[in-house]
Design a protein around this motif. Structure first.
Motif, PDB file in Angstrom:
ATOM      1  N   ARG A   1      44.875  -0.213  34.993  1.00  0.00           N
ATOM      2  CA  ARG A   1      45.094  -1.397  34.181  1.00  0.00           C
ATOM      3  C   ARG A   1      46.573  -1.794  34.242  1.00  0.00           C
ATOM      4  N   LEU A   2      47.445  -0.787  34.235  1.00  0.00           N
ATOM      5  CA  LEU A   2      48.869  -1.064  34.389  1.00  0.00           C
ATOM      6  C   LEU A   2      49.157  -1.590  35.787  1.00  0.00           C
ATOM      7  N   LEU A   3      48.478  -1.010  36.776  1.00  0.00           N
ATOM      8  CA  LEU A   3      48.660  -1.436  38.154  1.00  0.00           C
ATOM      9  C   LEU A   3      48.308  -2.912  38.307  1.00  0.00           C
ATOM     10  N   LYS A   4      47.294  -3.333  37.610  1.00  0.00           N
ATOM     11  CA  LYS A   4      46.888  -4.737  37.636  1.00  0.00           C
ATOM     12  C   LYS A   4      48.039  -5.639  37.207  1.00  0.00           C
ATOM     13  N   GLY A   5      48.778  -5.205  36.205  1.00  0.00           N
ATOM     14  CA  GLY A   5      49.862  -6.011  35.697  1.00  0.00           C
ATOM     15  C   GLY A   5      51.032  -6.133  36.651  1.00  0.00           C
ATOM     16  N   VAL A   6      51.287  -5.107  37.423  1.00  0.00           N
ATOM     17  CA  VAL A   6      52.458  -5.136  38.295  1.00  0.00           C
ATOM     18  C   VAL A   6      52.148  -5.659  39.694  1.00  0.00           C
ATOM     19  N   LEU A   7      50.869  -5.733  40.058  1.00  0.00           N
ATOM     20  CA  LEU A   7      50.528  -6.209  41.396  1.00  0.00           C
ATOM     21  C   LEU A   7      50.469  -7.725  41.484  1.00  0.00           C
TER      22      LEU A   7
ATOM     23  N   THR B   1      42.085  -4.133  55.118  1.00  0.00           N
ATOM     24  CA  THR B   1      42.354  -3.582  53.786  1.00  0.00           C
ATOM     25  C   THR B   1      41.718  -2.214  53.541  1.00  0.00           C
ATOM     26  N   GLY B   2      40.689  -1.876  54.303  1.00  0.00           N
ATOM     27  CA  GLY B   2      39.972  -0.633  54.041  1.00  0.00           C
ATOM     28  C   GLY B   2      39.044  -0.733  52.851  1.00  0.00           C
ATOM     29  N   ALA B   3      38.851  -1.951  52.325  1.00  0.00           N
ATOM     30  CA  ALA B   3      37.966  -2.181  51.189  1.00  0.00           C
ATOM     31  C   ALA B   3      36.697  -2.885  51.654  1.00  0.00           C
ATOM     32  N   ARG B   4      35.715  -2.976  50.768  1.00  0.00           N
ATOM     33  CA  ARG B   4      34.449  -3.609  51.106  1.00  0.00           C
ATOM     34  C   ARG B   4      34.142  -4.729  50.117  1.00  0.00           C
ATOM     35  N   VAL B   5      33.697  -5.862  50.635  1.00  0.00           N
ATOM     36  CA  VAL B   5      33.365  -7.003  49.776  1.00  0.00           C
ATOM     37  C   VAL B   5      31.957  -6.805  49.217  1.00  0.00           C
ATOM     38  N   GLY B   6      31.853  -6.754  47.892  1.00  0.00           N
ATOM     39  CA  GLY B   6      30.542  -6.627  47.261  1.00  0.00           C
ATOM     40  C   GLY B   6      29.868  -7.979  47.097  1.00  0.00           C
TER      41      GLY B   6
ATOM     42  N   ASP C   1      41.891   4.048  44.980  1.00  0.00           N
ATOM     43  CA  ASP C   1      43.324   4.006  44.684  1.00  0.00           C
ATOM     44  C   ASP C   1      44.150   4.107  45.964  1.00  0.00           C
ATOM     45  N   GLU C   2      43.618   4.827  46.938  1.00  0.00           N
ATOM     46  CA  GLU C   2      44.322   5.032  48.200  1.00  0.00           C
ATOM     47  C   GLU C   2      44.599   3.698  48.913  1.00  0.00           C
ATOM     48  N   HIS C   3      43.679   2.740  48.762  1.00  0.00           N
ATOM     49  CA  HIS C   3      43.801   1.473  49.473  1.00  0.00           C
ATOM     50  C   HIS C   3      44.230   0.327  48.566  1.00  0.00           C
ATOM     51  N   ALA C   4      44.482   0.590  47.283  1.00  0.00           N
ATOM     52  CA  ALA C   4      44.772  -0.486  46.335  1.00  0.00           C
ATOM     53  C   ALA C   4      46.034  -1.258  46.704  1.00  0.00           C
ATOM     54  N   GLU C   5      47.084  -0.554  47.083  1.00  0.00           N
ATOM     55  CA  GLU C   5      48.338  -1.236  47.418  1.00  0.00           C
ATOM     56  C   GLU C   5      48.183  -2.074  48.685  1.00  0.00           C
TER      57      GLU C   5
ATOM     58  N   LEU D   1      45.428  -3.389  49.765  1.00  0.00           N
ATOM     59  CA  LEU D   1      44.592  -4.532  49.421  1.00  0.00           C
ATOM     60  C   LEU D   1      45.437  -5.634  48.781  1.00  0.00           C
ATOM     61  N   SER D   2      46.314  -5.255  47.855  1.00  0.00           N
ATOM     62  CA  SER D   2      47.168  -6.233  47.197  1.00  0.00           C
ATOM     63  C   SER D   2      48.110  -6.913  48.186  1.00  0.00           C
ATOM     64  N   THR D   3      48.718  -6.119  49.055  1.00  0.00           N
ATOM     65  CA  THR D   3      49.638  -6.665  50.048  1.00  0.00           C
ATOM     66  C   THR D   3      48.941  -7.628  50.998  1.00  0.00           C
ATOM     67  N   SER D   4      47.762  -7.244  51.442  1.00  0.00           N
ATOM     68  CA  SER D   4      47.004  -8.085  52.378  1.00  0.00           C
ATOM     69  C   SER D   4      46.551  -9.384  51.726  1.00  0.00           C
ATOM     70  N   ALA D   5      46.235  -9.297  50.418  1.00  0.00           N
ATOM     71  CA  ALA D   5      45.752 -10.484  49.722  1.00  0.00           C
ATOM     72  C   ALA D   5      46.856 -11.494  49.459  1.00  0.00           C
ATOM     73  N   THR D   6      48.063 -11.028  49.301  1.00  0.00           N
ATOM     74  CA  THR D   6      49.172 -11.922  48.957  1.00  0.00           C
ATOM     75  C   THR D   6      49.910 -12.448  50.190  1.00  0.00           C
ATOM     76  N   ASN D   7      49.506 -11.998  51.368  1.00  0.00           N
ATOM     77  CA  ASN D   7      50.176 -12.419  52.603  1.00  0.00           C
ATOM     78  C   ASN D   7      49.158 -12.905  53.629  1.00  0.00           C
ATOM     79  N   PRO D   8      49.571 -13.779  54.536  1.00  0.00           N
ATOM     80  CA  PRO D   8      48.663 -14.199  55.610  1.00  0.00           C
ATOM     81  C   PRO D   8      48.443 -13.068  56.590  1.00  0.00           C
ATOM     82  N   PRO D   9      47.366 -13.102  57.358  1.00  0.00           N
ATOM     83  CA  PRO D   9      47.142 -12.077  58.363  1.00  0.00           C
ATOM     84  C   PRO D   9      48.219 -12.118  59.445  1.00  0.00           C
ATOM     85  N   GLU D  10      48.405 -11.026  60.136  1.00  0.00           N
ATOM     86  CA  GLU D  10      49.408 -10.979  61.198  1.00  0.00           C
ATOM     87  C   GLU D  10      49.101 -12.036  62.252  1.00  0.00           C
TER      88      GLU D  10
END
Length: 220
Positions: free
Chosen positions: A123-129, A167-172, A201-205, A207-216
């Motif tokens: 929840r704290l991570l949500k605030g800082v990302l 991102t290493g995440a999966r879209v539900g 948690d391993e991929h959370a950072e 995921l945030s970085t990829s979401a806030t930036n365009p793809p390479e």
């Protein structure tokens, strides 16, 4: 409703339930803890050990439709939850567990748990990302989270599978024009899409970085 533990979580839960017109009993081994409930609390307070049969009976556990063990001790919470369910037949029980790894074990025993530290930390991570990612849900063991993601405009027109790979995440599911839909391997990201992604948690950072930036290779 019977609550074991009258700390900040237990007292807040008791007060919330009472405001919703529920009958509430609170158990704690320290009588001074009941001061947190305030003078207006109309429920029952019982001094004792939360997994002791006589203490539970004094809290009228036999007529309770739910039991929450939210003391500061993992062992006490899980024992009390099992006694409430297995001895008194309470159908809805939940235990607060600080150790996320142990929480997973208890889940397998059929006891729903809340892994306090991972939930609070994220929840704290949500605030800082920032606003690009926001945690919506976390499984009871604390291991997997569903995160709401608003991808950078640079991702528009790209396949969801590419975003997943990066991102290493999966879209539900996707919320598109206010309507939820299930993605397919050929689904392309559109402007305004909100992605609901399962991640750890391993991929959370990442995921945030990829979401806030365009793809390479894409222009910002």
């Amino acid at each position: 409703m019977v609550i074991m533990g009258c700390g900040r979580v237990g007292s807040s839960l008791a007060q919330s339930l009472e405001r919703l017109a529920h009958s509430v009993a609170v158990i704690d081994h320290n009588a001074d803890a009941f001061r947190r409930l305030g003078e207006d609390f109309k429920g029952r307070t019982v001094v004792g050990v939360g997994f002791d049969r006589e203490t539970l009976e004094a809290a009228d556990i036999g007529n309770a439709d739910a039991f929450a063990a939210v003391s500061s001790g993992d062992n006490s919470n899980i024992i009390a939850a099992r006694v409430a369910r297995e001895t008194f037949g309470v159908s809805r029980v939940v235990a607060r567990i600080y150790d996320a790894k142990r929480a997973e074990v208890y889940e397998r025993l059929g006891i729903p748990t809340i892994a306090t530290v991972p939930w609070t930390a994220n929840r704290l991570l949500k605030g800082v990302l920032g606003e690009a990612t926001a945690e919506e849900w976390r499984d009871p063991s604390g291991a997997v989270a569903m995160t709401q993601v608003t991808p950078h405009e640079g991702w528009v027109g790209r396949r969801l599978t590419e975003f997943e790979s990066v991102t290493g995440a999966r879209v539900g599911l996707i919320t598109r024009f206010g309507i939820g839909e299930l993605p397919t391997p050929s689904t392309l990201i559109q402007s305004g899409d909100v992605l609901h992604m399962l991640t750890t948690d391993e991929h959370a950072e990442l995921l945030s970085t990829s979401a806030t930036n365009p793809p390479e290779g894409a222009s910002a």
